[in-house]
Design a protein around this motif. Structure first.
Motif, short mmCIF file in Angstrom:
data_model
loop_
_atom_site.label_atom_id
_atom_site.label_comp_id
_atom_site.label_asym_id
_atom_site.label_seq_id
_atom_site.Cartn_x
_atom_site.Cartn_y
_atom_site.Cartn_z
N SER A 81 -2.32 3.17 15.87
CA SER A 81 -2.85 3.89 14.86
C SER A 81 -2.79 5.33 14.92
N TYR A 82 -2.14 5.77 13.70
CA TYR A 82 -1.77 7.36 13.84
C TYR A 82 -2.93 8.32 13.71
N LYS A 83 -4.11 7.81 13.24
CA LYS A 83 -5.11 8.60 13.09
C LYS A 83 -5.87 8.63 14.40
N TYR A 84 -6.07 7.43 14.95
CA TYR A 84 -6.73 7.43 16.16
C TYR A 84 -6.02 7.66 17.42
N SER A 85 -4.70 7.63 17.57
CA SER A 85 -3.70 7.79 18.39
C SER A 85 -3.92 6.76 19.52
N MET A 86 -4.04 5.38 19.14
CA MET A 86 -4.23 4.37 20.17
C MET A 86 -3.74 3.22 19.49
N ALA A 144 0.96 -1.17 0.01
CA ALA A 144 0.00 -0.08 0.06
C ALA A 144 0.90 1.30 0.02
N PRO A 145 0.41 2.31 -0.71
CA PRO A 145 1.23 3.53 -0.74
C PRO A 145 0.90 4.17 0.56
N GLY A 146 1.90 5.17 0.89
CA GLY A 146 1.99 5.92 2.33
C GLY A 146 2.82 5.47 3.12
N ILE A 192 -8.75 3.44 5.63
CA ILE A 192 -8.49 3.29 4.31
C ILE A 192 -8.26 4.79 3.82
N LYS A 193 -9.48 5.52 4.04
CA LYS A 193 -9.32 6.85 3.48
C LYS A 193 -8.08 7.71 4.16
N SER A 194 -7.79 7.49 5.30
CA SER A 194 -6.62 8.31 5.82
C SER A 194 -5.45 7.54 5.90
N GLN A 195 -5.28 6.52 5.02
CA GLN A 195 -4.07 5.77 4.88
C GLN A 195 -3.55 5.23 6.27
N ILE A 208 -8.04 -2.35 -3.16
CA ILE A 208 -8.05 -0.90 -3.77
C ILE A 208 -7.22 -0.04 -2.84
N ALA A 209 -6.89 -0.41 -1.52
CA ALA A 209 -6.10 0.69 -0.78
C ALA A 209 -4.81 0.41 -1.23
#
Lengths: 309, 294
Positions: free
Chosen positions: A80-85, A30-32, A266-269, B148-149
Motif C-alpha cells: 500500500s503506497y498510501k499507508y507504506s506497509m 481501475a484508473p491510476g 478508494i479515495k486515494s486510488q 465505482i472505483a
C-alpha cells in the motif's frame, strides 16, 4: 459426512478462485497507473516502459492473477503506497475491529429478534404480532447509517454517554453494534417468527403438552430447538453481511475496521489495498457461510443422516 | 334477470389484471404506498416550478445560515444558508431516477440471464448461475465500491454499480419462475409450430413469469435507493452541489453537535420513500398471488 465436507471444500476453492479473479479483473480496469505513481509525472516514456516490465505489468491478466494468488498463498497481497506497509499486514491490523463489530452486532440483533420473533409467533394474529410486523417494515426501510447518526445525536452529543466515534475503549463498540445489529433485526425476527409458526403446528408438540410438559418447557425444549435451522442461517448470513456491509457504519463512527480502510483506499486510488481487502473479505465470507452450513449437521441429526447416505 | 347480470358482472367479467387491481385497491398499505410514490414523482417533476435551481438550491446566502426549523424554513437552513426543505425536495430528482435506473439495469440483465438459464438448462444454466453465485459472494457494498472505483465517481456509475449488484437476485427469481413454466404444454406447442427459442422465451415464457418479477422490481427500488444514498454519503455517488439525500446527510455529519436537524430530514425522506415502495411491493405480491398471503 466426510465425503460431503470434502465436496463442499472443493466447491469453496472454486468459488474463492472465481471471486478473486472477478475482483482482480475488475480492479485491473481501475484508473491510476501504479507505474506512474511510483515514477512520478516527469519520467520519460522509456523509463516508464522499463519500470512496467520490471514490475511485470506488461504480462497478460491471467498470468498476473496467477502471480497474485501465489503471493496471497504466501501472505503477500502487494504494497500500500498510501499507508507504506504490506497490504496483508494492513488488512490484518484492521480485521479484529471489524470482527468485533460484526460479532457484537450479531449479539445485539439476536438478543432483540429471537424473543421478539418467538413472542410474535406464539401470539400469531394478535395486535402484538401486528406491531412486530410493522416494526419490521420500518426496520427494513430505515437506512442503517442514518440510525447511526441519530444514535450519535441522542446518546453521545445530548446525553454524553458514549464517544461519537473512534475505538479507544470497549464502550465504543456499543453504538456501532446497535446500528448494524438493528439493521438485521427485521429479517431475523421475521425468520424466527415464521420458523416457530411452522414448528408450533406440529403434532409432537401437542403430544408433549398432552403428557403434561409445562408450556415454557414445550417452547424451549421442543419447539425452539427444531426451529433453529432457519434462525442459524439468518444469523450466519447476518454475521457475514456485517463483515462486508458495515462499511458505511464504520465510516459514520470512524471505526478503524476493514470497511473504512477500503473507502479511504478508494479515495486515494490505493488499488492494491482495495483489491486485497475485498478479496480477503469475500474469502472469509464464503468460509464462514460454509461453516454455518456444516453446523446444521451438528444441530440437526436429520441433516447429518442425509449426509451419511 | 337484473340480479343475474349483476352477479355475472361481479364474478365473471373481470380479467386477470383487473382482478389484481381490485385486490390491490383493497390493500390499505399498498394504496398508501402508491399515493406516496405518486406524490414523490410529482415533486420530482415539478421541483423546478417550486424552486429555482440556481437561486434556491445552489446559491449561498450566508446571512441565513443555520436557521433552525421554523415556519419560513420548515426543515431549517444549512451552513450555506440554503433552505433544506427545498434541497430535500430536489433530492427526489436524484434518488428516484437513481433507484429507477439501477433497478432497470438489474431487471434487464437479470431477466435475460435468468430466462436463458431457466429455458436452456444444462451447461448454459450452470455457467450463468455459478457466475451469479460468485458475483453474489462479494458483499454488495464492496462490489459497488469496486465498480465505482473503476468507473469513476458520478451519478451514472452509481446507478450502474447499484444495478449490477442486484442482478443475481433478479436472475435467480427469473430462472426459478421460468423453470416452472418451461415444461408446460403451451411451450411445447410453440416449439412444435417452429418458433425460435428467442421468440418462445420472450413471447411465451417471460410474459407468464411476470408477477414475481414485478414484485421484485418494486421491492428492489427501496433497497436500491438506500444503497445509492449510502454510497453518496461516502462521497462515492451523487456529488455536490446537486442535493441528494445521502450527501445531505454527509454534509450534516460534521455539524451534528450544534445543528442536528440537518441530519434528521434527509434520513426521514429516505425512510418514507423506501417504506412506500416496500408497502406497494408487498401489496402487489398479495394481489398477484393470493395463495402466498400469509
Amino acid at each position: 459426512m466426510y465425503r460431503y465436507v470434502v465436496k463442499r471444500l472443493l466447491m469453496l476453492l472454486l468459488v474463492i478462485l472465481g471471486v478473486s479473479f472477478l475482483i482482480y479483473a475488475i480492479m485491473d480496469l481501475a484508473p491510476g497507473d501504479p507505474v506512474w505513481q511510483i515514477l512520478g509525472e516527469d519520467a520519460t516514456q522509456e523509463e516508464y516502459e522499463a519500470m512496467r516490465a520490471e514490475l511485470g505489468f506488461d504480462r497478460p491478466l491471467i498470468i498476473r492473477y496467477g502471480d497474485y494468488m501465489w503471493g496471497l498463498l504466501h501472505g503477500d497481497l502487494g504494497y500500500s503506497y498510501k499507508y507504506s506497509m504490506d497490504v496483508m499486514e494492513l488488512y490484518l491490523s484492521r480485521l479484529p475491529a471489524t470482527l468485533l463489530l460484526a460479532l457484537s452486532a450479531t449479539i445485539v440483533s439476536t438478543l432483540i429478534s429471537l424473543p421478539l420473533g418467538i413472542y410474535a409467533a406464539l401470539r400469531q394474529g394478535s395486535w402484538q404480532d401486528n406491531v412486530t410486523a410493522e416494526f419490521s417494515v420500518l426496520g427494513l426501510a430505515t437506512p442503517n447509517f442514518w440510525v447511526g447518526l441519530m444514535l450519535i445525536i441522542i446518546f453521545s452529543l445530548h446525553l454524553g454517554w458514549f464517544h461519537s466515534g473512534g475505538f479507544t475503549s470497549w464502550q465504543d463498540v456499543i453504538l456501532p453494534a446497535i446500528t448494524v445489529g438493528t439493521g438485521h433485526t427485521a429479517l431475523t425476527t421475521r425468520t424466527t417468527r415464521s420458523s416457530m409458526i411452522d414448528v408450533i403446528r406440529q403434532d409432537y408438540l401437542m403430544l408433549a403438552r398432552a403428557k403434561g410438559v409445562s408450556e415454557k418447557k414445550v417452547i424451549r425444549r421442543h419447539a425452539l430447538k427444531n426451529a433453529l435451522i432457519p434462525i442459524i442461517t439468518a444469523t450466519g448470513i447476518q454475521f457475514t453481511g456485517s463483515l462486508g456491509g458495515s462499511v458505511i457504519t464504520e465510516s459514520v463512527f470512524s471505526w478503524p475496521g476493514v470497511g473504512r480502510l477500503v473507502v479511504d483506499a478508494i479515495k486515494s486510488q490505493d488499488i492494491d489495498t482495495v483489491t486485497g481487502s475485498i478479496i480477503m473479505t469475500a474469502m472469509i465470507t464464503s468460509i464462514i457461510l460454509l461453516i454455518v452450513d456444516l453446523l446444521y449437521a451438528f444441530v440437526d441429526p436429520r441433516i447429518k443422516a442425509q449426509y451419511n447416505k | 334477470m337484473d340480479t343475474e347480470v349483476s352477479i355475472q358482472e361481479k364474478y365473471h367479467r373481470r380479467s386477470a389484471s383487473s382482478e389484481v387491481w381490485h385486490r390491490l385497491k383493497k390493500n390499505k398499505g399498498a394504496v398508501v404506498g402508491g399515493i406516496i410514490i405518486l406524490l414523490l414523482i410529482f415533486l420530482a417533476l415539478f421541483a423546478d416550478v417550486l424552486y429555482d435551481y440556481e437561486t434556491d438550491i445552489v446559491a449561498q446566502n450566508l446571512e441565513q445560515r443555520f436557521i433552525a426549523p421554523c415556519w419560513e424554513h420548515p426543515f431549517g437552513t444549512d451552513n450555506f444558508g440554503r433552505d433544506l426543505l427545498a434541497r430535500v425536495i430536489y433530492g427526489t430528482r436524484a434518488s428516484l431516477p437513481v433507484g429507477f435506473v439501477a433497478v432497470l439495469v438489474a431487471l434487464v440483465l437479470g431477466l435475460l440471464l435468468g430466462a436463458f438459464a431457466g429455458y436452456f438448462g444444462g451447461v448454459v444454466e450452470n455457467v450463468i448461475m455459478r457466475a451469479m453465485d460468485i458475483f453474489g459472494t462479494v458483499p454488495d457494498v464492496l462490489m459497488a465500491i469496486a465498480l465505482i472505483a473503476v468507473m469513476g465517481t458520478s451519478t451514472m456509475s452509481l446507478m450502474i454499480a447499484v444495478g449490477l449488484t442486484s442482478v443475481p437476485s433478479f436472475a435467480r427469481i427469473t430462472r426459478a419462475t421460468v423453470l416452472s413454466v418451461r415444461g408446460q404444454e403451451f411451450i411445447e406447442s410453440a416449439r412444435a409450430i417452429g418458433l425460435s427459442s428467442w421468440d418462445i422465451i420472450f413471447q411465451h415464457v417471460v410474459p407468464n413469469c411476470l408477477s414475481p418479477i414485478i414484485v421484485q422490481t418494486t421491492l428492489r427500488m427501496g433497497s436500491a435507493i438506500i444503497s445509492a444514498s449510502a454510497l453518496s454519503y461516502l462521497g462515492l455517488g451523487v456529488t455536490p452541489p446537486m442535493p441528494e439525500w445521502g450527501s445531505l446527510l454527509s454534509a450534516g455529519r460534521g455539524l451534528m453537535r450544534d445543528y442536528s436537524y440537518m441530519t434528521l430530514f434527509p434520513g426521514l425522506a429516505i425512510m418514507i420513500t423506501v417504506i412506500a415502495f416496500n408497502l406497494l411491493g408487498d401489496g402487489l405480491r398479495d394481489a398477484m398471488d393470493p395463495k402466498l398471503k400469509k
